[in-house]
Motif scaffolding. Structure first.
Motif, mmCIF file in Angstrom:
data_model
loop_
_atom_site.group_PDB
_atom_site.id
_atom_site.type_symbol
_atom_site.label_atom_id
_atom_site.label_comp_id
_atom_site.label_asym_id
_atom_site.label_seq_id
_atom_site.Cartn_x
_atom_site.Cartn_y
_atom_site.Cartn_z
ATOM 1 N N THR A 108 1.037 -1.262 0.088
ATOM 2 C CA THR A 108 -0.012 0.006 0.177
ATOM 3 C C THR A 108 0.963 1.031 -0.037
ATOM 4 O O THR A 108 1.791 1.304 0.686
ATOM 5 N N GLY A 109 0.382 2.172 -0.669
ATOM 6 C CA GLY A 109 1.340 3.221 -0.915
ATOM 7 C C GLY A 109 1.232 3.917 -2.270
ATOM 8 O O GLY A 109 0.282 3.518 -3.163
ATOM 9 N N PRO A 110 2.261 5.004 -2.424
ATOM 10 C CA PRO A 110 1.998 5.862 -3.763
ATOM 11 C C PRO A 110 2.693 5.033 -5.047
ATOM 12 O O PRO A 110 3.718 4.133 -4.544
ATOM 13 N N ALA A 111 2.368 5.203 -6.103
ATOM 14 C CA ALA A 111 3.372 4.825 -7.442
ATOM 15 C C ALA A 111 4.529 5.181 -7.649
ATOM 16 O O ALA A 111 5.421 4.484 -7.998
ATOM 17 N N LEU A 143 2.380 8.663 2.583
ATOM 18 C CA LEU A 143 1.652 7.431 2.393
ATOM 19 C C LEU A 143 2.483 6.293 2.108
ATOM 20 O O LEU A 143 2.012 4.974 2.110
ATOM 21 N N PRO A 196 -1.250 9.020 7.448
ATOM 22 C CA PRO A 196 -2.522 8.781 6.509
ATOM 23 C C PRO A 196 -3.780 9.562 6.857
ATOM 24 O O PRO A 196 -4.441 10.131 6.425
ATOM 25 N N GLY A 197 -3.876 9.155 8.390
ATOM 26 C CA GLY A 197 -4.971 9.741 9.045
ATOM 27 C C GLY A 197 -5.203 10.958 9.043
ATOM 28 O O GLY A 197 -6.012 11.682 8.948
ATOM 29 N N ARG A 223 1.400 15.955 -7.864
ATOM 30 C CA ARG A 223 1.047 15.204 -8.988
ATOM 31 C C ARG A 223 0.075 14.092 -8.618
ATOM 32 O O ARG A 223 0.457 13.529 -7.769
ATOM 33 N N LYS A 267 -1.515 10.603 -8.876
ATOM 34 C CA LYS A 267 -0.962 9.234 -9.314
ATOM 35 C C LYS A 267 -1.666 8.076 -8.659
ATOM 36 O O LYS A 267 -2.468 8.541 -7.594
ATOM 37 N N GLN A 268 -1.348 7.094 -8.812
ATOM 38 C CA GLN A 268 -2.053 5.776 -7.967
ATOM 39 C C GLN A 268 -1.679 5.915 -6.528
ATOM 40 O O GLN A 268 -0.273 6.029 -6.256
ATOM 41 N N LEU A 269 -2.605 5.652 -5.666
ATOM 42 C CA LEU A 269 -2.215 5.585 -4.115
ATOM 43 C C LEU A 269 -2.802 4.391 -3.624
ATOM 44 O O LEU A 269 -3.868 4.587 -2.881
ATOM 45 N N LYS A 270 -2.290 3.444 -3.701
ATOM 46 C CA LYS A 270 -2.779 1.956 -3.498
ATOM 47 C C LYS A 270 -3.230 1.908 -1.942
ATOM 48 O O LYS A 270 -2.394 2.244 -0.989
ATOM 49 N N GLY A 271 -4.342 1.471 -1.652
ATOM 50 C CA GLY A 271 -4.698 1.319 -0.126
ATOM 51 C C GLY A 271 -5.160 2.493 0.494
ATOM 52 O O GLY A 271 -5.639 2.536 1.549
ATOM 53 N N TYR A 272 -5.165 3.523 -0.085
ATOM 54 C CA TYR A 272 -5.652 4.888 0.201
ATOM 55 C C TYR A 272 -6.832 5.472 -0.475
ATOM 56 O O TYR A 272 -6.682 5.468 -1.610
ATOM 57 N N LEU A 288 -8.312 8.593 -0.732
ATOM 58 C CA LEU A 288 -8.094 9.951 -0.206
ATOM 59 C C LEU A 288 -8.687 10.908 -1.393
ATOM 60 O O LEU A 288 -8.389 10.614 -2.545
ATOM 61 N N LEU A 338 -8.658 13.807 -3.021
ATOM 62 C CA LEU A 338 -7.617 15.063 -3.399
ATOM 63 C C LEU A 338 -8.189 16.254 -4.050
ATOM 64 O O LEU A 338 -9.518 15.966 -4.693
#
Lengths: 253, 253, 253, 253, 253, 253
Positions: free
Chosen positions: B46-49, B59, C62-63, C241, C243-248, C250, C252
């Motif tokens: 889990t996190g950013p690309a 993240l 993250p929270g 920028r 982008k994919q933020l897997k698991g979040y 959010l 924006l």
């Protein structure tokens, strides 16, 4: 394949900038060898018996430079100067093409990487200013909590091992508890091999901090540089212009 | 003998704090292995690309910490976090017992050891403040001549290799000639492998300076720490007190 | 006229980067409201029970970012993150358009404005390095005389008010008399409301120094920024920028 | 009365740490004498023809120390080392009881006293790092705007006086207009006597700044120290412990 | 309830340390009032027409101190000295019990809180050293990218508003693009009211940075201090001992 | 020949920025005269009886500037301001063409030249912040180990010579042994003449460090500047623009 082989042939020379042959035993250094990494040692022919002052250090420079040039002629791949004052490191970096490292500055950077603040525990109060000046040049003076001396001359380090251990532990503990150090740098290359016992003594006092043994740490750092093909900057350390060097018979490359 | 064997079994894991599996190829890292040194890699779940901001970095932290805990459970001996912002390095240093290194701070110390002043050449202007803040914490801001960006996003680094080479060479040359740098740190771990070509390009311009490739340099530095039995200070990085960590399923040791 | 009205509608949200609902009572914050200034509070949904390490802080990010985005969607005008480690302040400054302030850095600047040198008196030794790193980034490490800990965990601050008062007074007095501090910053936002009693205790000891209560001080500073139409620099903190933020998940802006 | 006489007998020796006899003419120094202040000069017997690198400097140290010891035996009252790298200054401060000054550090302090920021204009780029390191040790790196080189070797300084004047003026002007210098330090003692013409050239360009001529300035500063009975700290510069100094025939006091 | 009333009665006085009555109009300051915050202004009776040098500043001190004492007698709650050189701020902090703030140092701290690095854009080159010295005292010199001057005397600021706007925009743009500033501090309190137009001009150039208008920013900061009951440290600024003050008729409290 | 004569006619005036005529006796200064160097003294007509605060210092400025202008009209060649706070030094440097020196900053530079680190031992705790601020401006705060006060008011220095000697020795010893000082600066010009006895007392305690007596040291430094034709930078200290100076009757050149 070829690159792998090159790596296996790295040869680092430790130049002890003293005329005291007994200062650095082969045995100590051989333990740091590994497949692909050979370590040799040289003692200088002219210079002081030990370095405990800027004066001693000054007299060690020509001999150390000569040994560095000889090492490069011998095909050595990197040099470590065996004194915490980093004598002749900058000069050697100019005259040889191979990486040259001093254990003083290198250990400070390693300690800074591992802890909020570190102290150096050294032999005599007379070398304290040299160590502060190295830290100022490195930009790490704000990271150095203190420099403490156990007041044992370099050539007497091995005279009383129990007292040595106790002195190092006591000053290191004071560095941590009073000065705010979170890491310890052994402040003389004559303390070679003392890190493990000091670490243990500090852990007994519930003080779990890295203790940097400068020569092994610097040799390993030099090996890492060699593997990465790195060396000192040629803009910071350009080859010296040729000129008369009266009284010195140095064979520049 | 036993010690020798231990050395031969060092295992360093590179944790890529991104969810982009293709970012770090095994091939790149395997070239850094040598007898006795195994290198593995993990990508976070889990996190950013990619990390191009403090937001992206934030993240990446939980996933990176999870990967660090998993690595320690796997018996790994040291960790290198694969991003120049050194994400989660301090947190991981607290939760695991093994050494943890970030390529940002490590590369700055190496560059400072080899040159009067260095510059970092990175991807985007958006990461420039992060790099300055790392240098301030390290105490090396006075040694850092500049941070320059080539304005290529992390995931487009490989899109146009010729343009990349040219951009890196151009900004590095400006860093040296205008900003006074004597050494260059590649400012994104996505530049892995670019150091050699950049060195060559700079030497063509008569600029012979060390170019630090952060991930290989940090892996080698980690190996050197392992050989010396060194790790981060437990006073600077004490193990966290146990407490509720809502929403996170981390298995602390 | 319109401007006057706008001023009267400022709404600052305090984001407590913990999952401990009881940590911050509405009552404390309501006392800081005044005509034209509304203060609300949010606790995060995922994260640690308290922040006493870099690890805890990492899990709060993250929270906290999510809460910051929600606050902006709610029409809030400025954010104050309720922890002396300034968690997620930089990340939030990138993702929202409204001013975001951390009480750690803000309090240090206020203390530096009012005194030759200040000390921070905090909860546990484990957070001391975080506070030094904030000061280094702020450029105020030379103005910070010391960071002292009373060795009370965050969630036990209210357990023994008398002992708390005594500990804060004792460490503050040592900071002044031994470390040379001329001002005191309360080093945990859990000390909210302790400044007045600590000031009184120090005045009894003939030590008349400013004692900064970080959350109220930072809220007031945020209000001052709002009145002046100021916010963080968009060059230091550009919008991330996409982008994919897997698991979040959010949202924006 | 006795004290008055003592003052009238001060004798300062300039030690030129080069084997080039023609480098420093008696004539230049005699102009600095005044009633009660005698100035003599010595050239070293072994060492480099000129100092343009750390390597050259290293080879100048033993000869310079020898000359310092000889000077003390001659009853000289203070020493000035005639090179901007301040070679052997620290070592000499240890071995003699009389004040020893280097023109590099001394000139930087004078320039810092007279201007917001100063630059050093020196001979070759190869000495730039040495000068920065001196400034770092002195704590004056933040006061030094830049170090610029005119790219003329030390022993060619007098080859083309018109070009020299023009080069010094051009680089000094750039130091002021581009780098923000408010004062200029001549960065090689071979520039002895150039300050007046450079000052005039800068005033023609409407730039009225102090131009420090290092050797005269340091001699005068040494005379001031002698009148005040001041010398270097014996805690910073303690006398070296006696020991074997192989290859050196130095008569320590 | 009582506390609420107290807050509603805060009274800040702006002391203009000049004898030029027209320098600061009531109108400008009245716009900063809000319910509970009253702002008054005083011009000094002896001193310079404007402050553009250390000399001018020196002559402003006695009159400013007198005005500060009068303000305290008038029941004023806080003082803001209306000049970027912060004249008499330290002296006034000693003689009165109420908070005293200077817009120079205060603005620098605010700018440092909001940006990686800031520049000050001021009136004349003659005040540049004063501003650097303030930054050095504040510890923020490393955060200040540059100080630039538009070369317009203080009393001619309003002579050509279009040229003023253009000069401020041009130098601010250079500060950002060439010097690396991420925030701008207006470097003369005579620029009061220019921040909004300058912000707009910079945004047109795609440069979105905070522009600090020193007097309003400092008044708001002073109001925040008052609400928090904070003032300068009495250890840093103790009340002066009584003594003869020949030629001055100051009524000390 | 002409130049020789000029040198013989140097005239330095010590301006005591106090209205206390008895503070500085002619006798003290006459001992510093030598052939070619005349020293005169002036006490100011309006100002404080002594300087023990920023407030006192502020009131000393106009009188000191007036005395500086008078001195230049009298044909004096250089000025030394007789107070460790360096009052009006910067302002005087702007309004006169002759060199102006303050003993505070000058002594710090001298101490930094002679020792690794120095401490200042002064009269009252109230002046400690002023001295730190001078060191910060000079860039020497890292070189200053501590500022200690003996808690004797300026005008009572001569009241109890034995106690004075003992206090100075005690605080100097603590500065050396506890704070790490290697040199001592007398921190009030009222200590004039105490350096020799303090040196002796410290040597008895085996502490051989330079003790700087600020006024004599600064006079000698001023004489050295005059011989070298040096003065403060006109870019740092440009002549003030003419303007109304209400309440002051200063005859600017």
């Amino acid at each position: 394949m070829v690159e792998e082989r090159k790596k296996l042939d790295h040869h680092i020379r430790v130049i002890t900038p003293l005329v005291t042959e007994s200062f650095r035993s082969d045995h100590e250094l051989q333990g740091l060898q590994r497949p692909g990494l050979r370590i040799s040692q040289a003692t200088i022919q002219t210079g002081p018996a030990s370095i405990e002052s800027e004066f001693d250090e000054a007299l060690s420079l020509p001999g150390t430079i000569g040994a560095a040039l000889a090492a490069q002629r011998d095909g050595v791949n990197a040099l470590v100067i065996d004194c915490m004052g980093d004598p002749a490191v900058n000069a050697c970096r100019e005259v040889v093409d191979i990486p040259v490292l001093g254990p003083g500055t290198t250990s400070m950077h390693i300690a800074a990487l591992l802890s909020l603040r570190f102290s150096v525990v050294t032999v005599l109060a007379s070398v304290v200013p040299m160590i502060w000046n190295l830290a100022r040049i490195a930009g790490l003076a704000d990271r150095m909590a203190s420099v403490r001396a156990i007041e044992v001359p370099v050539l007497e380090i091995e005279a009383d091992p129990a007292r040595l251990r106790e002195s190092l532990a006591r000053e290191s503990e004071l560095a941590i508890r009073q000065d705010g150090a979170h890491g310890i740098v052994l402040g003389c290359t004559g303390f070679f091999g003392c890190a493990e016992a000091l670490s243990a003594a500090l852990r007994e006092r519930k003080l779990d901090v890295p203790v940097i043994d400068p020569v092994p740490a610097t040799i390993r750092f030099a090996a890492a540089l060699l593997e990465g093909g790195l060396a000192q900057s040629r803009i910071t350390y350009p080859p010296p212009r040729r000129k008369q060097l009266k009284g010195y018979d140095l064979r520049l490359p």
